[in-house]
Design a protein around this motif. Sequence first.
Motif, PDB file in Angstrom:
ATOM      1  N   GLY A 154     111.336 -23.694 -35.703  1.00  0.00           N
ATOM      2  CA  GLY A 154     111.290 -23.947 -37.141  1.00  0.00           C
ATOM      3  C   GLY A 154     109.904 -24.188 -37.693  1.00  0.00           C
ATOM      4  N   GLU A 155     109.694 -25.389 -38.212  1.00  0.00           N
ATOM      5  CA  GLU A 155     108.466 -25.684 -38.929  1.00  0.00           C
ATOM      6  C   GLU A 155     107.310 -26.087 -38.018  1.00  0.00           C
ATOM      7  OE1 GLU A 155     109.471 -28.656 -41.756  1.00  0.00           O
ATOM      8  OE2 GLU A 155     110.796 -27.343 -42.921  1.00  0.00           O
ATOM      9  N   GLU A 156     107.561 -26.257 -36.726  1.00  0.00           N
ATOM     10  CA  GLU A 156     106.459 -26.613 -35.832  1.00  0.00           C
ATOM     11  C   GLU A 156     105.440 -25.485 -35.807  1.00  0.00           C
ATOM     12  OE1 GLU A 156     107.174 -28.308 -32.018  1.00  0.00           O
ATOM     13  OE2 GLU A 156     109.136 -29.070 -32.591  1.00  0.00           O
ATOM     14  N   SER A 157     104.175 -25.854 -35.858  1.00  0.00           N
ATOM     15  CA  SER A 157     103.122 -24.845 -35.944  1.00  0.00           C
ATOM     16  C   SER A 157     102.719 -24.357 -34.552  1.00  0.00           C
ATOM     17  CB  SER A 157     101.895 -25.419 -36.655  1.00  0.00           C
ATOM     18  OG  SER A 157     101.375 -26.511 -35.922  1.00  0.00           O
ATOM     19  N   LEU A 158     102.328 -23.107 -34.489  1.00  0.00           N
ATOM     20  CA  LEU A 158     101.798 -22.513 -33.265  1.00  0.00           C
ATOM     21  C   LEU A 158     100.730 -21.508 -33.652  1.00  0.00           C
ATOM     22  CD1 LEU A 158     101.906 -21.946 -30.164  1.00  0.00           C
ATOM     23  CD2 LEU A 158     103.530 -20.118 -30.692  1.00  0.00           C
ATOM     24  N   ALA A 159      99.581 -21.583 -33.004  1.00  0.00           N
ATOM     25  CA  ALA A 159      98.510 -20.617 -33.240  1.00  0.00           C
ATOM     26  C   ALA A 159      98.865 -19.330 -32.503  1.00  0.00           C
ATOM     27  CB  ALA A 159      97.180 -21.175 -32.760  1.00  0.00           C
ATOM     28  N   LEU A 160      99.525 -18.414 -33.198  1.00  0.00           N
ATOM     29  CA  LEU A 160      99.951 -17.136 -32.628  1.00  0.00           C
ATOM     30  C   LEU A 160      99.072 -16.043 -33.221  1.00  0.00           C
ATOM     31  CD1 LEU A 160     101.961 -15.448 -30.958  1.00  0.00           C
ATOM     32  CD2 LEU A 160     103.482 -15.462 -32.941  1.00  0.00           C
ATOM     33  N   THR A 161      98.329 -15.349 -32.359  1.00  0.00           N
ATOM     34  CA  THR A 161      97.346 -14.376 -32.811  1.00  0.00           C
ATOM     35  C   THR A 161      97.582 -13.029 -32.152  1.00  0.00           C
ATOM     36  OG1 THR A 161      95.727 -16.167 -32.981  1.00  0.00           O
ATOM     37  CG2 THR A 161      94.871 -13.918 -33.061  1.00  0.00           C
ATOM     38  N   CYS A 162      97.445 -11.961 -32.952  1.00  0.00           N
ATOM     39  CA  CYS A 162      97.553 -10.604 -32.419  1.00  0.00           C
ATOM     40  C   CYS A 162      96.187  -9.938 -32.491  1.00  0.00           C
ATOM     41  CB  CYS A 162      98.583  -9.792 -33.197  1.00  0.00           C
ATOM     42  SG  CYS A 162      98.800  -8.092 -32.590  1.00  0.00           S
ATOM     43  N   VAL A 163      95.711  -9.431 -31.352  1.00  0.00           N
ATOM     44  CA  VAL A 163      94.436  -8.707 -31.300  1.00  0.00           C
ATOM     45  C   VAL A 163      94.722  -7.323 -30.706  1.00  0.00           C
ATOM     46  CG1 VAL A 163      92.864 -10.677 -31.232  1.00  0.00           C
ATOM     47  CG2 VAL A 163      93.967  -9.933 -29.126  1.00  0.00           C
ATOM     48  N   SER A 164      95.505  -6.557 -31.415  1.00  0.00           N
ATOM     49  CA  SER A 164      95.991  -5.278 -30.896  1.00  0.00           C
ATOM     50  C   SER A 164      94.893  -4.248 -30.693  1.00  0.00           C
ATOM     51  CB  SER A 164      97.061  -4.699 -31.825  1.00  0.00           C
ATOM     52  OG  SER A 164      96.560  -4.566 -33.149  1.00  0.00           O
ATOM     53  N   HIS A 165      93.730  -4.466 -31.302  1.00  0.00           N
ATOM     54  CA  HIS A 165      92.645  -3.492 -31.164  1.00  0.00           C
ATOM     55  C   HIS A 165      91.675  -3.856 -30.043  1.00  0.00           C
ATOM     56  CE1 HIS A 165      94.068  -1.524 -34.748  1.00  0.00           C
ATOM     57  NE2 HIS A 165      93.938  -2.638 -35.460  1.00  0.00           N
ATOM     58  N   ALA A 166      91.928  -4.962 -29.348  1.00  0.00           N
ATOM     59  CA  ALA A 166      91.043  -5.359 -28.249  1.00  0.00           C
ATOM     60  C   ALA A 166      91.167  -4.366 -27.095  1.00  0.00           C
ATOM     61  CB  ALA A 166      91.401  -6.757 -27.771  1.00  0.00           C
ATOM     62  N   PRO A 167      90.039  -3.908 -26.523  1.00  0.00           N
ATOM     63  CA  PRO A 167      90.102  -2.908 -25.445  1.00  0.00           C
ATOM     64  C   PRO A 167      90.802  -3.439 -24.186  1.00  0.00           C
ATOM     65  CG  PRO A 167      87.868  -3.761 -25.712  1.00  0.00           C
ATOM     66  CD  PRO A 167      88.657  -4.265 -26.876  1.00  0.00           C
ATOM     67  N   ASN A 168      90.529  -4.673 -23.801  1.00  0.00           N
ATOM     68  CA  ASN A 168      91.196  -5.289 -22.651  1.00  0.00           C
ATOM     69  C   ASN A 168      91.140  -6.798 -22.842  1.00  0.00           C
ATOM     70  OD1 ASN A 168      92.008  -6.404 -20.190  1.00  0.00           O
ATOM     71  ND2 ASN A 168      91.163  -4.724 -18.997  1.00  0.00           N
ATOM     72  N   ILE A 169      92.237  -7.354 -23.311  1.00  0.00           N
ATOM     73  CA  ILE A 169      92.257  -8.770 -23.669  1.00  0.00           C
ATOM     74  C   ILE A 169      92.004  -9.665 -22.464  1.00  0.00           C
ATOM     75  CG2 ILE A 169      94.758  -8.990 -23.371  1.00  0.00           C
ATOM     76  CD1 ILE A 169      94.759 -10.838 -25.818  1.00  0.00           C
ATOM     77  N   PHE A 170      92.429  -9.240 -21.274  1.00  0.00           N
ATOM     78  CA  PHE A 170      92.233 -10.059 -20.082  1.00  0.00           C
ATOM     79  C   PHE A 170      90.756 -10.158 -19.711  1.00  0.00           C
ATOM     80  CE2 PHE A 170      96.393 -10.599 -17.529  1.00  0.00           C
ATOM     81  CZ  PHE A 170      97.033 -11.069 -18.664  1.00  0.00           C
ATOM     82  N   ASN A 171      90.005  -9.080 -19.911  1.00  0.00           N
ATOM     83  CA  ASN A 171      88.588  -9.118 -19.566  1.00  0.00           C
ATOM     84  C   ASN A 171      87.841 -10.142 -20.406  1.00  0.00           C
ATOM     85  OD1 ASN A 171      88.650  -7.285 -17.524  1.00  0.00           O
ATOM     86  ND2 ASN A 171      87.862  -5.555 -18.706  1.00  0.00           N
ATOM     87  N   GLY A 172      88.252 -10.290 -21.654  1.00  0.00           N
ATOM     88  CA  GLY A 172      87.573 -11.226 -22.539  1.00  0.00           C
ATOM     89  C   GLY A 172      87.688 -12.665 -22.084  1.00  0.00           C
ATOM     90  N   TYR A 173      88.705 -12.969 -21.288  1.00  0.00           N
ATOM     91  CA  TYR A 173      88.901 -14.328 -20.779  1.00  0.00           C
ATOM     92  C   TYR A 173      88.588 -14.430 -19.281  1.00  0.00           C
ATOM     93  CZ  TYR A 173      91.233 -15.422 -25.196  1.00  0.00           C
ATOM     94  OH  TYR A 173      91.509 -15.633 -26.530  1.00  0.00           O
ATOM     95  N   GLY A 174      88.069 -13.346 -18.707  1.00  0.00           N
ATOM     96  CA  GLY A 174      87.748 -13.357 -17.283  1.00  0.00           C
ATOM     97  C   GLY A 174      88.972 -13.400 -16.389  1.00  0.00           C
ATOM     98  N   ILE A 175      90.123 -12.989 -16.928  1.00  0.00           N
ATOM     99  CA  ILE A 175      91.380 -13.113 -16.184  1.00  0.00           C
ATOM    100  C   ILE A 175      91.478 -12.088 -15.065  1.00  0.00           C
ATOM    101  CG2 ILE A 175      93.896 -12.959 -16.375  1.00  0.00           C
ATOM    102  CD1 ILE A 175      93.572 -14.021 -19.262  1.00  0.00           C
ATOM    103  N   ASP A 176      91.101 -10.850 -15.329  1.00  0.00           N
ATOM    104  CA  ASP A 176      91.191  -9.818 -14.291  1.00  0.00           C
ATOM    105  C   ASP A 176      90.340 -10.176 -13.076  1.00  0.00           C
ATOM    106  OD1 ASP A 176      93.090  -8.009 -15.229  1.00  0.00           O
ATOM    107  OD2 ASP A 176      91.653  -6.998 -16.530  1.00  0.00           O
ATOM    108  N   ASP A 177      89.162 -10.761 -13.312  1.00  0.00           N
ATOM    109  CA  ASP A 177      88.313 -11.180 -12.188  1.00  0.00           C
ATOM    110  C   ASP A 177      89.007 -12.258 -11.359  1.00  0.00           C
ATOM    111  OD1 ASP A 177      86.338  -9.424 -12.932  1.00  0.00           O
ATOM    112  OD2 ASP A 177      85.193 -10.911 -14.073  1.00  0.00           O
ATOM    113  N   GLU A 178      89.676 -13.193 -12.038  1.00  0.00           N
ATOM    114  CA  GLU A 178      90.385 -14.254 -11.322  1.00  0.00           C
ATOM    115  C   GLU A 178      91.577 -13.707 -10.540  1.00  0.00           C
ATOM    116  OE1 GLU A 178      90.119 -17.766 -10.855  1.00  0.00           O
ATOM    117  OE2 GLU A 178      88.076 -17.139 -11.302  1.00  0.00           O
TER     118      GLU A 178
END
Length: 500
Positions: free
Chosen positions: A262-286
């Motif tokens: 319901g009214e509880e807030s959540l920071a929900l973001t879409c970055v559909s144009h990002a080339p590789n979202i995992f690379n931006g957070y260093g996730i693939d390396d991990e």
Amino acid sequence: MTNTKCQFVVNHEPQETRVAVLEDGILQELHIQRADAVGLVGNVYRATVMRILPGLEAAFVDFGEPKNGFLGLADIDAPLLMNKANSGKEDQPPTIKNLLHEGQNIIVQVIKDAVDAKGARVTMKVSIASRYLVFMPAGNAVKVSHLIKSRDERKRLKTQLRCMFEEFNRAAKPHQGTFILRSDAADIDMQSLKIDLQFLLDTWSSVLLAKGQSKSPGCIYIDLPVTQRLIRDIAPRQLNEVIVDDQQIYDDLYHFWSHYYGEESLALTCVSHAPNIFNGYGIDDEIHRALFRRLDLDDGGYVIFDEAEAMTTIDINTGSHVGQHDLEKTVFQTNLKSISVITQQIRLRNLSGIIIIDFIDMQNQHHRQQILSSLKKMMENDPVNATISHFTELGLIQIRRKRSYNSLRQILMTDCSTCQGSGVLKSLDTVMLEMWRELSGAAKAYESSHLQLRASSEMIDFVKASKVSISKTLERQFNCTIEIVDEPSFVREKFDIVSI
């Protein structure tokens, strides 16, 4: 997870959805759902008992998947079936034979996905979760999560839920079942709890309806997709942000969140144009790092992870960390530094079952206690149930962690076709001596004047560099010609001997 910033980063491709769970920016979990290998955990099925195994006190059931499911005695809804099977012999201990029979139709839920040749593990103790409640059709009780500490709040929740349940039973077809109030139910208003209760009862009614309409084993309830399931299973108050790279996933999550929270807030973001979202957070390396057997520590020590079918062993070594003058202090510091790596990797690799940790030997009992306390403290954030032992006589710590989903290695890796998963190959000397024996046997058996040895480039180079020439020695001994042929496609241990 108090005071910890929790983020979900969702990467979606047509054949795969990956959800990374970050805590304070560090990758702690990775959940993968592939289009051709969707996990079954949480799904409910109409099943048929195919075979009773009295020796194992278990049964195999056909639930509509290629491999039959394994149903153990402990996972049978014994109180419900005993009334039907024992006819007044309640004092007798239940056995698989007096609870089930071949051809019997039952409802089961998958609690562990199939692994390699083993089929999925299933249970008759079905449970369906919502935001505030977990419903189990067996029994008739109301329980409260141990994370809700206030006695007054526990009493309030139990009383209100019992009243609501009785009200529902008076207004509609009576239900029975057990409810568990989840930790997120603390201080919740009764209207929200009533909505959750209605949802669970409606869901279970639809499951029973689907079972009645189904003529053969198959799925009658599908659990939520991985992205929504993770949000449901983590207290929303602990989730700070969700970032996705697919518009459809974003829309689905937005509607799911709006419906449940319901009214509880959540920071929900879409970055559909990002080339590789995992690379931006260093996730693939991990992720890549989590597939290594050895992980180095900052101080020069290192940790070895060996994942086998029976158990996982974790070994800590000082490596190049030699310390200053105090060996005990050096060992303690290395052990202490390894704990953050070990606890992170247990969650990230999803290691489960029996885990044995072999810390470097410590003589100081205070140091041992500090290591154990630190390990337990770091494991508190793990959402998977785990039991941690004290140090054994051999200086080992044992962890038993609940097994549900396949480990990261089982999902992303496959056994090497050369070593068949052993991780080792025969040495060059061993293979050369095998060649010698095979050539000698072939020369005797064929009585041929011309033999051809086909081997890998690596082995041919090694044979040519050897002090003893196989071909010349055997040519003199058996009066034959030996031709060596390079087969680039051959691996080290493969060779052929042909009589020409």
